[in-house]
Design a protein around this motif. Sequence first.
Motif, mmCIF file in Angstrom:
data_model
loop_
_atom_site.group_PDB
_atom_site.id
_atom_site.type_symbol
_atom_site.label_atom_id
_atom_site.label_comp_id
_atom_site.label_asym_id
_atom_site.label_seq_id
_atom_site.Cartn_x
_atom_site.Cartn_y
_atom_site.Cartn_z
ATOM 1 N N GLN A 94 -116.280 40.383 13.482
ATOM 2 C CA GLN A 94 -117.598 40.197 12.885
ATOM 3 C C GLN A 94 -118.539 41.294 13.371
ATOM 4 O OE1 GLN A 94 -118.555 36.153 14.118
ATOM 5 N NE2 GLN A 94 -117.904 35.387 12.114
ATOM 6 N N ASP A 96 -122.531 41.999 14.388
ATOM 7 C CA ASP A 96 -123.813 41.419 14.749
ATOM 8 C C ASP A 96 -124.889 42.459 14.428
ATOM 9 O OD1 ASP A 96 -126.161 40.552 15.985
ATOM 10 O OD2 ASP A 96 -125.122 39.758 17.744
ATOM 11 N N ARG A 98 -128.101 42.372 14.597
ATOM 12 C CA ARG A 98 -129.228 42.437 15.535
ATOM 13 C C ARG A 98 -128.904 43.311 16.742
ATOM 14 N NH1 ARG A 98 -132.447 36.749 15.458
ATOM 15 N NH2 ARG A 98 -132.888 36.817 13.235
ATOM 16 N N ARG A 109 -122.078 33.875 17.400
ATOM 17 C CA ARG A 109 -123.340 34.597 17.243
ATOM 18 C C ARG A 109 -123.947 34.114 15.929
ATOM 19 N NH1 ARG A 109 -123.324 39.998 19.828
ATOM 20 N NH2 ARG A 109 -122.343 39.611 21.821
ATOM 21 N N ARG A 110 -125.127 33.580 15.993
ATOM 22 C CA ARG A 110 -125.782 32.978 14.828
ATOM 23 C C ARG A 110 -125.862 33.939 13.630
ATOM 24 N NH1 ARG A 110 -129.121 28.679 14.286
ATOM 25 N NH2 ARG A 110 -129.209 28.466 16.550
ATOM 26 N N HIS A 111 -126.121 35.206 13.873
ATOM 27 C CA HIS A 111 -126.348 36.144 12.778
ATOM 28 C C HIS A 111 -125.147 37.045 12.484
ATOM 29 C CE1 HIS A 111 -130.496 34.877 12.714
ATOM 30 N NE2 HIS A 111 -130.493 34.982 14.036
ATOM 31 N N ALA A 112 -124.022 36.795 13.141
ATOM 32 C CA ALA A 112 -122.837 37.630 12.919
ATOM 33 C C ALA A 112 -122.286 37.411 11.516
ATOM 34 C CB ALA A 112 -121.772 37.326 13.957
ATOM 35 N N VAL A 113 -121.783 38.502 10.929
ATOM 36 C CA VAL A 113 -121.261 38.494 9.567
ATOM 37 C C VAL A 113 -119.805 38.957 9.606
ATOM 38 C CG1 VAL A 113 -121.592 39.443 7.238
ATOM 39 C CG2 VAL A 113 -123.568 39.096 8.725
#
Length: 141
Positions: A94, A96, A98, A109-113
């Motif tokens: 993924q 991140d 940020r 990680r909340r914002h990981a894609v």
Amino acid sequence: MRICSYKGLVVSVFTRDEHCPPHVHVGHGRWDARYQFSFWHDGVALWDVRPMWSAPGIALLEELRQVIEQPDHLRRARQRWWQSRASVCLDHQQWDPRREEVVSPSVFRRHAVDIVWARYAPERDSTLIQLAGQASPLEIQ
């Protein structure tokens, strides 16, 4: 495939039976050191030395790391790895946005894609990462 040499030691990317993460070998008749490198940042790290009982001194290992980290050598290592493996070893990882770093999905990680695919563009020395839900790939130089 040869990357460079330093003090008579040859830094190479092996082309048979290799595996992720991307790495180079530096060997002597009595030992082999492996150094990891990345397609998304310019750091180089000592991975291991085998056998440890005949490893060279820490100073030489650090000098070798710095030699491999030089932009021309790192670029050549990436090119040779891509040429032999056609992979940047980011499958099932993924991104991140940020922190602008690759993370394992096992580390929340909340914002990981999710990384859908990743490719290296040798002519630009950049990595293209297609992120889930994005229309175009992210280019990392």
